[in-house]
Design an enzyme around this catalytic site. Structure first.
Site, PDB file in Angstrom:
ATOM      1  N   HIS A  73       0.728  -0.357   1.313  1.00 54.46           N
ATOM      2  CA  HIS A  73       1.346   0.665   2.165  1.00 54.46           C
ATOM      3  C   HIS A  73       1.726   1.889   1.328  1.00 54.46           C
ATOM      4  O   HIS A  73       1.497   3.033   1.740  1.00 54.46           O
ATOM      5  CB  HIS A  73       2.613   0.122   2.844  1.00 54.46           C
ATOM      6  CG  HIS A  73       2.364  -0.717   4.033  1.00 54.46           C
ATOM      7  ND1 HIS A  73       1.670  -0.275   5.144  1.00 54.46           N
ATOM      8  CD2 HIS A  73       2.741  -1.985   4.312  1.00 54.46           C
ATOM      9  CE1 HIS A  73       1.633  -1.232   6.045  1.00 54.46           C
ATOM     10  NE2 HIS A  73       2.261  -2.296   5.553  1.00 54.46           N
ATOM     11  N   GLU A  81       2.817  -4.683   0.699  1.00 56.54           N
ATOM     12  CA  GLU A  81       3.731  -3.536   0.642  1.00 56.54           C
ATOM     13  C   GLU A  81       3.239  -2.479  -0.358  1.00 56.54           C
ATOM     14  O   GLU A  81       3.359  -1.281  -0.119  1.00 56.54           O
ATOM     15  CB  GLU A  81       5.145  -3.989   0.315  1.00 56.54           C
ATOM     16  CG  GLU A  81       5.765  -4.911   1.359  1.00 56.54           C
ATOM     17  CD  GLU A  81       5.689  -4.388   2.778  1.00 56.54           C
ATOM     18  OE1 GLU A  81       5.785  -3.163   3.002  1.00 56.54           O
ATOM     19  OE2 GLU A  81       5.529  -5.216   3.687  1.00 56.54           O
TER      20      GLU A  81
END
Length: 65
Positions: free
Chosen positions: A60, A57
């Site tokens: 990202h 994450e």
């Protein structure tokens, strides 16, 4: 600032949605992001797996995905 990723530290939220066996990142502005983690995901994964999810994450966020 997270030194390993050179990005602002995101806010992290826990979702109690019983169906959310997932995590996701949202960039609110270039300097502010958040990661939402499903409570079910935390229950079903090991610490090492959870670290991998969080690293994913963060990537990202760093890459503006």
């Amino acid at each position: 600032m997270t030194k390993a990723h050179n990005i602002p530290k995101p806010a992290v939220f826990l979702s109690t949605d019983s169906k959310l066996l997932n995590a996701y990142a949202i960039s609110l502005t270039p300097g502010a992001a958040m990661i939402v983690i499903g409570e079910k995901l935390i229950e079903k994964t090991t610490d090492e797996e959870l670290k991998a999810v969080l690293a994913h994450e963060l990537a990202h966020i760093k890459n503006n995905h």
